[in-house]
Design a protein around this motif. Structure first.
Motif, PDB file in Angstrom:
ATOM      1  N   ASP A  88       0.822  -1.218   0.000  1.00 15.21           N
ATOM      2  CA  ASP A  88       0.000   0.000   0.000  1.00 15.21           C
ATOM      3  C   ASP A  88       0.851   1.261   0.000  1.00 15.21           C
ATOM      4  O   ASP A  88       1.963   1.295   0.561  1.00 15.21           O
ATOM      5  CB  ASP A  88      -0.911   0.021   1.237  1.00 15.21           C
ATOM      6  CG  ASP A  88      -2.011  -1.027   1.178  1.00 15.21           C
ATOM      7  OD1 ASP A  88      -2.227  -1.592   0.084  1.00 15.21           O
ATOM      8  OD2 ASP A  88      -2.647  -1.277   2.217  1.00 15.21           O
ATOM      9  N   PHE A  89       0.294   2.314  -0.585  1.00 10.53           N
ATOM     10  CA  PHE A  89       0.874   3.653  -0.525  1.00 10.53           C
ATOM     11  C   PHE A  89       0.048   4.450   0.482  1.00 10.53           C
ATOM     12  O   PHE A  89      -1.104   4.809   0.209  1.00 10.53           O
ATOM     13  CB  PHE A  89       0.845   4.328  -1.900  1.00 10.53           C
ATOM     14  CG  PHE A  89       1.681   3.622  -2.928  1.00 10.53           C
ATOM     15  CD1 PHE A  89       3.030   3.924  -3.071  1.00 10.53           C
ATOM     16  CD2 PHE A  89       1.122   2.661  -3.761  1.00 10.53           C
ATOM     17  CE1 PHE A  89       3.813   3.266  -4.016  1.00 10.53           C
ATOM     18  CE2 PHE A  89       1.891   2.009  -4.713  1.00 10.53           C
ATOM     19  CZ  PHE A  89       3.233   2.310  -4.840  1.00 10.53           C
ATOM     20  N   LEU A  90       0.622   4.706   1.634  1.00 12.49           N
ATOM     21  CA  LEU A  90      -0.120   5.296   2.748  1.00 12.49           C
ATOM     22  C   LEU A  90       0.098   6.806   2.820  1.00 12.49           C
ATOM     23  O   LEU A  90       1.019   7.347   2.212  1.00 12.49           O
ATOM     24  CB  LEU A  90       0.318   4.629   4.049  1.00 12.49           C
ATOM     25  CG  LEU A  90       0.058   3.122   4.120  1.00 12.49           C
ATOM     26  CD1 LEU A  90       0.589   2.547   5.421  1.00 12.49           C
ATOM     27  CD2 LEU A  90      -1.429   2.809   3.960  1.00 12.49           C
ATOM     28  N   PRO A  91      -0.743   7.517   3.574  1.00 14.15           N
ATOM     29  CA  PRO A  91      -0.591   8.967   3.686  1.00 14.15           C
ATOM     30  C   PRO A  91       0.747   9.367   4.318  1.00 14.15           C
ATOM     31  O   PRO A  91       1.219   8.729   5.265  1.00 14.15           O
ATOM     32  CB  PRO A  91      -1.765   9.372   4.584  1.00 14.15           C
ATOM     33  CG  PRO A  91      -2.781   8.300   4.398  1.00 14.15           C
ATOM     34  CD  PRO A  91      -1.986   7.036   4.222  1.00 14.15           C
ATOM     35  N   ARG A  92       1.324  10.421   3.792  1.00 17.33           N
ATOM     36  CA  ARG A  92       2.576  10.921   4.374  1.00 17.33           C
ATOM     37  C   ARG A  92       2.354  11.418   5.791  1.00 17.33           C
ATOM     38  O   ARG A  92       3.268  11.390   6.611  1.00 17.33           O
ATOM     39  CB  ARG A  92       3.150  12.036   3.484  1.00 17.33           C
ATOM     40  CG  ARG A  92       3.582  11.540   2.123  1.00 17.33           C
ATOM     41  CD  ARG A  92       4.752  12.331   1.575  1.00 17.33           C
ATOM     42  NE  ARG A  92       4.515  13.742   1.452  1.00 17.33           N
ATOM     43  CZ  ARG A  92       3.972  14.331   0.391  1.00 17.33           C
ATOM     44  NH1 ARG A  92       3.567  13.612  -0.632  1.00 17.33           N
ATOM     45  NH2 ARG A  92       3.819  15.642   0.357  1.00 17.33           N
ATOM     46  N   ARG A  93       1.138  11.892   6.087  1.00 18.10           N
ATOM     47  CA  ARG A  93       0.834  12.312   7.452  1.00 18.10           C
ATOM     48  C   ARG A  93       1.049  11.171   8.426  1.00 18.10           C
ATOM     49  O   ARG A  93       1.599  11.359   9.518  1.00 18.10           O
ATOM     50  CB  ARG A  93      -0.627  12.792   7.528  1.00 18.10           C
ATOM     51  CG  ARG A  93      -1.085  13.138   8.944  1.00 18.10           C
ATOM     52  CD  ARG A  93      -2.579  13.093   9.067  1.00 18.10           C
ATOM     53  NE  ARG A  93      -3.128  11.810   8.690  1.00 18.10           N
ATOM     54  CZ  ARG A  93      -3.065  10.712   9.430  1.00 18.10           C
ATOM     55  NH1 ARG A  93      -2.445  10.733  10.612  1.00 18.10           N
ATOM     56  NH2 ARG A  93      -3.602   9.584   9.014  1.00 18.10           N
TER      57      ARG A  93
END
Length: 464
Positions: A88-93
């Motif tokens: 998965d590509f997750l939020p940078r936050r």
């Protein structure tokens, strides 16, 4: 071993190095002064965005903070949401939360390893290295350290040539998009917006503002008019270790030859991304082999193509940008910006050169500059960097890629000799390493620097 070390910077590179140092047992205690530059230590610009739309461009499984714990971030994310997968590509936050929590734990637990930590929410304004140590100045204070590491990230962006002062003063020409995105309010006005540059920062700007400004139209201008390439929907391993390609490149150190062999390799692969990914472990050593003239040639002619192939968009981000184009809300153009001036009606008149020759002028409500990282230490208003360069305490990289340094992070003094006790990590080592901004490279640098700083026998380097 250096017993008193100063880390200067509050972003991901600093947090990774601080954690690497504090989680090691040493024969004698370490005293660490960490100049964070503000209260939000550990996030920096890259992971300071609060937007859920801004995603990591590396899969979760590869974003661990330490070389010894490559799956650390995935474990953190799965503890919050068991449905998260390694691909998965997750939020940078979320990654910023991870960094901040890990470094806070390292600072809190430092005493159990015998270490002493002083977190200073100030920006270091001067660094003066000498044979005896390093003097760090901040505000009205001054401290001493045996060694210092600059982990300050990229430099503040500067307006492009041709932008008039009045355009900047109007507030309609945005040099640094991140503070602007943090304060931009949602509205329905039919604005016309120009984005100069088409890298990943431009993509982040488009994602956020297209959602906040549903009636705005976006023009994007860059030299080649091309977006970053997308990642595949499913993770794929390199087709081999890149050995045959790498050896053929080492046999003839020439950018034109390298590009030809790279094109041949990608043409014969099932997917070109596997070839690029297979090169990643070798990129820094290949860069080291390149003579200065070949590095300059790469920057002039091939950098744009490498960046868009190497730093890719998550597939869901690519789909959103494609929808903006198909809906007519985004138009991409090839060309070079020549000038930006403030018109009498308050809009910005932008002149840009067309690829085949000639010029055209268009009017915009807002112009946002997104031309990539600024690493030019010779032309910056950054107070600490200016002090070091003007004081002849360091040598700028001749191609504008940060500081001149050894690959292990030792900075070079004004005579081009490595300093024993002054180091850098991260973006401002691009001249020495080229690939020096992503977490997989940062964590290796942090491990190597920690090894040097804490070695019982300090490495000897040539000094004046």
């Amino acid at each position: 071993m250096f017993h008193k070390v100063a880390i200067i910077g509050g972003g991901a590179a600093a947090a990774t190095l601080v954690s690497e140092l504090l989680e090691r047992r040493t024969q004698r205690p370490l005293h660490l002064d960490w100049y964070t530059g503000g209260p939000m230590a550990g996030r920096g610009v890259a992971y300071g965005t609060p937007s859920e739309r801004h995603l990591l461009n590396v899969r979760a499984a590869s974003m661990g903070m330490f070389v010894s714990k490559p799956g650390g971030f995935l474990e953190y994310a799965q503890a919050l949401d068991p449905s998260v997968k390694g691909a998965d590509f997750l939020p940078r936050r979320m990654y910023g939360d991870f960094l901040q929590s890990r470094v806070e734990d390292a600072v809190k637990n430092a005493g159990s390893f015998g270490h002493d930590v002083n977190v200073l929410p100030f920006a270091a304004e001067s660094v003066v290295p000498s044979a005896e140590g390093v003097t760090i100045g901040y505000g009205d204070g001054e401290t001493q350290a045996e060694a210092a590491v600059l982990a300050i990230g990229s430099l503040p962006p500067r307006p492009l040539p041709g932008v008039e002062d009045a355009a900047i003063a109007s507030g309609r020409y945005i040099t640094d998009p991140w503070p602007f995105l943090a304060s931009a309010e949602s509205h329905e006005r039919p604005l016309r917006v120009l984005i100069i540059g088409l890298g990943l920062t431009a993509v982040d700007v488009l994602l956020e503002l297209s959602a906040r400004w549903p009636n705005a139209h976006f023009d994007a201008l860059s030299r080649h008019g091309k977006l970053p390439e997308p990642h595949l929907a499913a993770a794929s391993a390199p087709n081999d270790d890149g050995g045959e390609l790498i050896e053929s490149m080492r046999d003839d150190v020439n950018i034109r030859v390298w590009l030809r062999r790279l094109r041949e390799a990608t043409a014969g692969a099932e997917d070109w991304r596997t070839v690029i990914d297979g090169m990643r472990p070798h990129t820094q050593s290949l860069w080291h082999d390149l003579p200065q003239a070949e590095r300059a040639r790469f920057l002039r002619h091939a950098r744009w193509a490498w960046e868009r192939a190497r730093h890719r968009m998550p597939p869901q981000v690519a789909a959103t940008i494609a929808n903006l184009e198909s809906d007519g809300r985004l138009t991409r153009s090839r060309g070079r910006m020549r000038s930006v001036r403030l018109s009498e009606d308050g809009s910005l008149a932008v002149v840009h050169r067309l690829p085949g020759g000639g010029e055209t002028t268009d009017s915009y409500d807002i112009v946002i500059q997104t031309v990539g990282l600024n690493t030019d230490t010779q032309r910056t208003d950054h107070r600490l960097v200016r002090q070091l360069v003007l004081g002849d305490l360091v040598t700028p990289d001749p191609l504008g890629l940060g500081f001149a340094a050894l690959p292990d992070g030792h900075l070079l003094d004004g005579e081009g000799k490595p300093r024993r006790n002054l180091f850098a990590i991260g973006s401002l080592l691009r001249g020495a390493l080229w690939e020096s901004t992503a977490i997989p490279e940062i964590r290796k640098q942090a491990q190597s620097l920690a090894n040097m700083l804490l070695a019982e026998k300090v490495q000897r380097v040539a000094t004046r």
